[in-house]
Design a protein around this motif. Structure first.
Motif: not given
Length: 277
Positions: A7-12
């Motif tokens: 439900a939530h992550t980032h480009l890294e």
């Protein structure tokens, strides 16, 4: 294979060789909510979401400004944010939303550790602009909050009241990496039920729940209704699927009533409700 939804992550999380949407189907990831932190992230997220459609994994692209990085945003960013959201919608990308936005008291301090009122005002202004944009565009919004839940409650309540006057409201509110007490999650759900037309609230738990010292968070995870529960990696360094499954297993163990398979299926269902119900 258990289907996992982040439900939530980032480009890294997509930056290492061999990582990314192509490997998701093999390691059990069926959907990933990919959040921006800076304006510089927006075009890359847009491109990744387009590419993922042909790779068998859904990336739900989120566009916004994190409170830590507001100083990097050039003048005129609200118009550019609205434009990239419109572009993603026109491309018919799945699960477009606004995020990551929020308020963070830890960021609003100066070098001496004193309250930085200018930083706090900048956060408040940016939060209001982005939350209202999510409402006008009727998109979900992912909210970051640190030591400011009282203010967030006031701000979101006021924004929803104003938006409803013009028949606008975010599709849903995700409280990302939720670490508040059980009483706070109940307060949000009571608020939501208090008047028709308020957005549904969801509570997403990160790998911090694996830490036995996070007693408040672990107690809250036991009490959040199954139909409002989400899990996330909040990954900035990669290794998402294995970590996500550890989070699912731990919440299942804490709650006692659901197997990891049942909990994972509920999280997948909840995430699709956020974006498509």
């Amino acid at each position: 294979m258990i289907k996992l939804t982040d439900a939530h992550t980032h480009l890294e999380a997509f930056s290492d060789a061999g990582k990314g949407p192509e490997t998701g189907a093999e390691i059990g990831l069926s959907a990933v909510v990919l959040n921006a932190a800076r304006e510089a992230d927006w075009n890359e997220i847009l491109a990744l979401a387009e590419h993922a459609r042909s790779a068998g994994v859904f990336i739900f692209p989120q566009f916004g400004l994190h409170p830590w990085y507001l100083e990097e945003a050039a003048e005129g960013w609200p118009a550019r944010l609205e434009a990239v959201l419109e572009t993603a919608r026109e491309k018919n990308l799945p699960g477009v939303g606004v995020g990551e936005i929020g308020l963070d008291r830890l960021k609003a301090v100066d070098a001496a550790g004193s309250a930085d009122e200018a930083s706090w005002r900048r956060q408040m202004d940016a939060f209001r602009v982005q939350f209202r944009l999510a409402g006008r565009m009727k998109m979900p919004v992912s909210v970051h909050g640190v030591r400011c839940w009282d203010v967030l409650f006031q701000e979101i309540s006021a924004a929803i009241s104003a938006l409803r006057d013009v028949d606008a409201c975010p599709r849903a509110v995700i409280f990302h990496a939720f670490s508040g007490p059980a009483e706070l999650s109940r307060q949000w759900l009571t608020w939501e039920a208090g008047e028709r037309g308020r957005p549904p609230c969801y509570f997403s738990f990160s790998p911090s729940i694996l830490d036995p010292a996070r007693k408040k968070m672990r107690e809250t995870a036991k009490t959040v209704p199954l139909d409002r529960l989400l899990v996330e990696t909040d990954m900035h360094v990669g290794g998402e699927a294995e970590m996500l499954f550890s989070v699912v297993q731990e919440i299942s163990r804490l709650r006692g009533d659901e197997t990891p398979e049942t909990l994972a299926a509920a999280c997948e269902r909840n995430l699709r409700h956020v974006f498509f119900a």
